[in-house]
Design an enzyme around this catalytic site. Structure first.
Site, short mmCIF file in Angstrom:
data_model
loop_
_atom_site.label_atom_id
_atom_site.label_comp_id
_atom_site.label_asym_id
_atom_site.label_seq_id
_atom_site.Cartn_x
_atom_site.Cartn_y
_atom_site.Cartn_z
N ASP A 19 -0.19 0.92 13.26
CA ASP A 19 -0.16 2.26 14.04
C ASP A 19 0.71 1.74 15.43
O ASP A 19 0.80 2.56 16.15
CB ASP A 19 -1.05 2.90 13.66
CG ASP A 19 -2.19 2.24 14.25
OD1 ASP A 19 -2.44 1.81 15.74
OD2 ASP A 19 -3.13 2.01 13.64
N GLN A 49 1.13 -1.15 -0.26
CA GLN A 49 -0.12 -0.09 0.04
C GLN A 49 0.56 1.40 -0.14
O GLN A 49 2.04 1.19 -0.05
CB GLN A 49 -1.00 0.10 1.64
CG GLN A 49 -0.04 -0.07 2.53
CD GLN A 49 -1.11 -1.11 3.32
OE1 GLN A 49 -2.19 -0.38 3.75
NE2 GLN A 49 -0.47 -1.08 4.38
N GLU A 79 1.10 -8.03 11.73
CA GLU A 79 1.10 -6.92 10.54
C GLU A 79 1.64 -7.49 9.59
O GLU A 79 2.68 -7.97 10.18
CB GLU A 79 1.73 -5.83 11.70
CG GLU A 79 1.90 -4.82 10.65
CD GLU A 79 0.61 -4.38 9.42
OE1 GLU A 79 0.61 -3.69 8.69
OE2 GLU A 79 -0.55 -3.96 10.16
N ASP A 124 -7.38 -4.79 13.58
CA ASP A 124 -7.59 -3.92 13.09
C ASP A 124 -7.17 -3.96 11.89
O ASP A 124 -5.85 -3.41 11.35
CB ASP A 124 -6.25 -3.53 14.62
CG ASP A 124 -6.52 -1.83 14.50
OD1 ASP A 124 -6.66 -1.47 13.85
OD2 ASP A 124 -5.35 -1.33 15.13
N TYR A 141 -10.80 6.24 19.53
CA TYR A 141 -11.29 4.98 18.33
C TYR A 141 -10.34 4.02 18.50
O TYR A 141 -11.65 2.84 18.74
CB TYR A 141 -10.22 5.29 16.97
CG TYR A 141 -10.24 4.25 16.50
CD1 TYR A 141 -10.98 4.21 15.46
CD2 TYR A 141 -8.96 3.86 15.95
CE1 TYR A 141 -11.22 2.42 14.07
CE2 TYR A 141 -8.95 2.58 14.85
CZ TYR A 141 -10.36 2.22 14.41
OH TYR A 141 -9.56 1.19 13.39
N ASP A 190 1.65 -12.56 7.06
CA ASP A 190 -0.11 -12.48 6.91
C ASP A 190 -0.57 -12.70 7.69
O ASP A 190 -0.48 -14.78 8.41
CB ASP A 190 0.11 -13.35 5.42
CG ASP A 190 -1.25 -12.84 5.03
OD1 ASP A 190 -2.41 -12.70 5.65
OD2 ASP A 190 -1.98 -13.45 4.14
N CYS A 191 -2.03 -12.37 8.51
CA CYS A 191 -1.92 -12.16 9.46
C CYS A 191 -3.26 -14.04 9.26
O CYS A 191 -3.34 -15.16 10.17
CB CYS A 191 -3.02 -11.85 9.65
SG CYS A 191 -4.21 -11.02 9.25
#
Length: 191
Positions: free
Chosen positions: A108, A55, A127, A183, A84, A162-163
Site C-alpha cells: 500500500d 490475491q 513487495e 508489513d 496503524y 517474493d521477499c
C-alpha cells in the site's frame, strides 16, 4: 407527573430488565463478530476490483474511513489508518535517520511513505504484488504519496518479487539492515 413509589420500582425494574436484554443482544453480536469474523462497514462504492496471481484486490470507499484496501475479503488499510502505520514504525520512539531499512510487503506504500519522512539512509521495500501497488497508487495516494509511482529514488527502492527470495539473496551478499519491518498480509501467499 408524579409516580408512586411502587410504580417507580416497577418501572425501574422493567428498565433494568430491558437493559439486561439489550446487553445480552450486544454480547451475542460481539461474540458473532469475534467468532465468525463478521465485519460491517459503510461502503458506498467499489473503486477497484481485480484479481492478481496472488490475491483478490479491492479498493472501496467508506463514508467514515475513506478509501480502503481489501485483500482477499479482509480489510487491510484505510485512508484513516495513519495510527496503524505510526504504531508499526513506533514514530517518536525510534530514530530512523541515517538507517538502512527493509520493508517486507508494504504494497500500500504507507509505511514507506511515512518512513521516508524520518530521513533514513536507504529503504528497500520488497513487495510481491504489482497490482496492489498500482491500485494503491491510483486510489490511495493520500497514504502513499508518490512513492509507488516513482519506485526508485536516492533513498529508496521498491523491488517487485517474493521477499523471502530477496532476503536469502541479501543474506548471501552480506547485506544488513538496521530495521526490518514485516508489513505482510495475515495469510501467506507464497511458500
Amino acid at each position: 407527573m408524579i409516580f408512586s413509589h411502587a410504580l417507580f420500582k416497577c418501572f425501574s425494574l422493567k428498565i433494568v430488565v430491558f437493559l439486561i436484554e439489550c446487553l445480552e443482544i450486544v454480547l451475542i453480536i460481539l461474540y458473532n463478530i469475534l467468532d465468525e469474523r463478521i465485519i460491517e462497514y459503510d461502503i458506498d462504492k467499489v473503486l477497484y476490483d481485480n484479481r492478481s496471481d496472488f490475491q483478490k484486490i479491492q479498493i472501496v470507499h467508506s463514508k467514515t474511513l475513506g478509501n480502503m484496501l481489501i485483500l482477499d475479503e479482509l480489510q487491510n488499510i484505510a485512508e484513516s489508518d495513519l495510527i496503524y502505520t505510526e504504531t508499526i514504525m513506533q514514530r517518536g520512539k525510534e530514530n530512523y535517520e541515517g538507517k538502512e531499512i527493509c520493508i517486507l510487503g508494504g504494497g500500500d506504500g504507507a509505511l514507506l511513505y511515512e518512513l521516508l519522512k524520518e530521513k533514513p539512509k536507504f529503504v528497500v521495500m520488497l513487495e510481491i504484488d504489482e497490482l496492489v501497488m498500482q491500485a494503491c497508487n491510483k486510489y490511495m495516494s493520500s497514504i502513499c504519496g508518490d512513492v509507488l509511482e516513482v519506485r526508485k529514488s536516492d533513498n529508496y527502492e521498491i523491488v517487485v518479487g517474493d521477499c523471502m527470495v530477496w532476503l536469502e539473496k541479501y543474506i548471501s551478499d552480506g547485506r544488513k539492515f538496521d530495521y526490518v519491518f514485516g508489513d505482510l498480509t495475515d495469510i501467506p501467499i507464497s511458500d
